[in-house]
Structure formats: C-alpha cells, structure tokens
Design a protein around this motif. Structure first.
Motif, PDB file in Angstrom:
ATOM      1  N   PRO A 193       0.698  -1.109   0.063  1.00  0.00           N
ATOM      2  CA  PRO A 193       0.062  -0.009  -0.023  1.00  0.00           C
ATOM      3  C   PRO A 193       0.813   1.268  -0.036  1.00  0.00           C
ATOM      4  N   GLY A 194       0.503   2.170  -0.847  1.00  0.00           N
ATOM      5  CA  GLY A 194       1.224   3.375  -0.729  1.00  0.00           C
ATOM      6  C   GLY A 194       2.317   3.578  -1.869  1.00  0.00           C
ATOM      7  N   GLU A 195       2.533   2.185  -2.705  1.00  0.00           N
ATOM      8  CA  GLU A 195       3.300   2.361  -3.937  1.00  0.00           C
ATOM      9  C   GLU A 195       2.615   2.578  -4.886  1.00  0.00           C
ATOM     10  N   ALA A 237      -8.971  -3.855  -8.860  1.00  0.00           N
ATOM     11  CA  ALA A 237      -7.522  -4.151  -8.785  1.00  0.00           C
ATOM     12  C   ALA A 237      -6.929  -3.956  -7.319  1.00  0.00           C
ATOM     13  N   GLY A 238      -7.536  -2.745  -6.946  1.00  0.00           N
ATOM     14  CA  GLY A 238      -7.002  -2.445  -5.528  1.00  0.00           C
ATOM     15  C   GLY A 238      -6.133  -0.951  -5.774  1.00  0.00           C
ATOM     16  N   ALA A 266      -1.688   6.253 -10.330  1.00  0.00           N
ATOM     17  CA  ALA A 266      -2.487   5.352  -9.310  1.00  0.00           C
ATOM     18  C   ALA A 266      -1.736   4.669  -8.140  1.00  0.00           C
ATOM     19  N   VAL A 267      -2.262   4.816  -7.131  1.00  0.00           N
ATOM     20  CA  VAL A 267      -1.494   4.442  -5.929  1.00  0.00           C
ATOM     21  C   VAL A 267      -2.217   2.983  -5.450  1.00  0.00           C
ATOM     22  N   ALA A 268      -1.299   2.237  -4.844  1.00  0.00           N
ATOM     23  CA  ALA A 268      -1.941   1.042  -4.301  1.00  0.00           C
ATOM     24  C   ALA A 268      -2.648   1.214  -2.881  1.00  0.00           C
ATOM     25  N   ARG A 269      -3.837   0.619  -2.836  1.00  0.00           N
ATOM     26  CA  ARG A 269      -4.463   0.894  -1.568  1.00  0.00           C
ATOM     27  C   ARG A 269      -4.712  -0.454  -0.714  1.00  0.00           C
TER      28      ARG A 269
END
Length: 323
Positions: free
Chosen positions: A186-188, A300-301, A320-323
């Motif tokens: 998360p955050g990448e 996909a999140g 886009a940021v991974a959640r």
C-alpha cells in the motif's frame, strides 16, 4: 559505479515452449489467432521502431509530450526510490523518469523487466553507464507473469508505458492489474500509458500506414513461425487488415489469406488449413476512456490520482496508488 545485474527468469527454452503452445492453440481454434508477443524478433522490433516515427502513429509522440511535462510531477508525488519499468529500459521516455526522480533526490534503484534478454542486456548496460549512481537490476521475464516474482525494493513506482496494456484482452488486463497490485505494498505506485478512444478513421490509419510498414510488421509473425517452428507460410499471400471494433472499442489487426492454403508446421507436426479470405487475428489494441481505466484500476485495488493528457487529448498517462 555498481555493476549492473541481469536476472534471467524466462529462458530461450521457456520462450520456445510458449511459442509452440500459442501457435498450436491459435491455429487450431476458430477464428484463428496468434499472440502479438511473437512480432518482436530483431526484425519485428526494428519495424516497430519505424512505426513509431510514422506520421499516422501519434501514440509515441503524444505520450512523450505528457512525460516531458509531468515527469517531475511523478517524481514529486511518488518520491520513488525504485523505478520498475515493464518493457524497454533504454528509451527516451524512461530517461525522462530517471532524470526527474534523480533530480528529486529519491531514486536509488532501476529495475527494467523485459522478455527479450538481448534487448534488456543492452538497456541495462546503457543505463548503468549513463546513471552510475543507480543500482540497475534487469529481470528477463514476461510482464504478464513476472510481477509475482519481482523483488521488493523500497518505495516502488511501476511504469507500464506505450499503450501496451491495450494488447491484453479484458480478462488478461484484470489479471495483470491484480498481479501488479499483489506485488506492491500500500502506498506504492503504478504509472500507466493508455491510448484513448477517438475518430475510428484516425485509429485505423495508425495501424495501416500509407508506406505499409505496419503491414510488414504484421506479416513478420509468420516469418517468426517459419523460422522457429519449421512452418511454410508464404507471408506475401496474406493481406494486412486493420479494423475498428466499435463494440469492444479496440483496433484489431488480422492477416487475411488471399487463397486457400495448407500450411505445415513441422516443429508442431501440425497442418493448418486456411480458406480463401479466412483471417488470423494477430493483435487487439484496446482504446480507453477515463472511466474504464478508473474502474479497472479500482477493481484491482488501485486509486487513480492523476490523469494527464497531451495537447490533442489523444493519449493519457495516469498515476495510481496501491490501496
């Protein structure tokens, strides 16, 4: 200066096995198909480089314009210490990102991933020479499956540019986005290039240029099968076809048999029969609207944070940021 590394996870034997499986599946189904990944031997790669300079093929120039304007925004937003690039690691677009991240003061590692070992070795060596402060670690693998094995560097930004995402069918795209998300914390971040829906005539011209370069590129897949699988295709007996599928919102490239033929693939002990006018689909190239990109990333999140366009509104680069 650290010595660059090259990790091989997808060997020549793997590629040969996959080519055999794809060719057998595609040429025995109806309608017939071949995977676009087999365009890119040395000749195909050279032809594609010529395509990117053609007046009809706007995508490369449009994406370049976006990155020239927003690479520093990417660096400041992500603060990435590791840049992972899916595809060529030596292009000018890559260097725009490397320069911006270096200027921002965060970049420590560059990890290009590509299925072509020879192309990747050249890219890795060139980047290591020009950016001696970077740790450069190339990974030879298929981007559709290689993310799962990607090592966990700090603060990663994954870049997948060129509109290549459009070559995946919807289920394949969903699987790809899911694999990238699973590899990230998360955050990448994911930086994605997507060609956009526009006038169908412009789209068709981009895949059927006046000089016939794209037609030769399309036929090259048959030459690959001839060389690698002992096939006896006559590429000149196939007409290049590019058409707009309005329902799916993608371009389809096909090869149309101009006469009935029986093609022997000695390496597969297979004979493929084609009727006059029968077509083999060789590529889809999906075109996107913002809502589709947003929806597929969210499923996909990921959460879409930035959406940048070129002046003409032809091409989007999204962050886009991974959640």
């Amino acid at each position: 200066m650290s010595e660059p590394e090259l990790i091989v996870r997808f060997t020549d034997e793997d590629a040969a096995r996959e080519l055999r499986a794809d060719a057998r599946a595609g040429l025995t189904e109806r309608p017939k198909w071949l995977s676009p990944k087999w365009f890119y031997d040395a000749t195909g790669s050279e032809l594609f480089e010529r395509i990117t300079t053609l007046p009809e093929y706007y995508q490369t120039r449009a994406e370049q314009q976006v990155l020239q304007r927003h690479a520093m925004d990417v660096a400041e937003t992500t603060g990435a210490a590791t840049l992972v690039e899916l595809g060529s690691g030596s292009s000018e677009k890559t260097r725009l990102l490397l320069d911006a991240l270096h200027k921002h003061g965060t970049l420590r590692r560059f990890v290009p991933l590509d299925v072509s070992g020879s192309a990747l070795r050249a890219a890795v060596d060139a980047i290591a020479l020009d950016y001696p402060e970077l740790l450069v670690r190339g990974v030879v693998d298929d981007f559709t499956s290689g993310m799962a094995a990607l090592d966990a560097g700090p603060d990663r930004l994954v870049a997948f540019l060129g509109g290549t995402i459009g070559n995946l069918l919807p289920a394949e795209r969903a699987g790809f986005f899911a694999s990238v998300r699973a590899a990230l914390r998360p955050g990448e971040w994911l930086l994605l290039g997507t060609d956009l829906v526009k006038d169908p005539d412009r789209l068709v011209r981009a895949y059927d240029d006046a000089l016939g370069v794209t037609a030769e590129f399309n036929r090259n897949v048959l030459r690959v099968l001839n060389r690698e699988l002992g096939a006896d295709f006559v590429p000149e007996a196939f007409q290049h076809v590019a058409l707009w599928n309005a329902e799916q919102e993608w371009i389809e490239m096909r090869l149309r048999a101009e006469r009935p033929m029986r093609v022997r693939l000695a390496g597969l002990a297979l004979t493929a029969e084609l009727a006059e006018g029968e077509e083999v689909r060789t590529e889809v190239s999906a075109k996107f609207r913002r809502a589709r990109v947003d929806d597929e990333l969210a499923a996909a999140g990921f959460e879409l944070q930035q959406w940048w366009l070129d002046d003409a509104g032809d091409f989007a680069v999204s962050l886009a940021v991974a959640r």
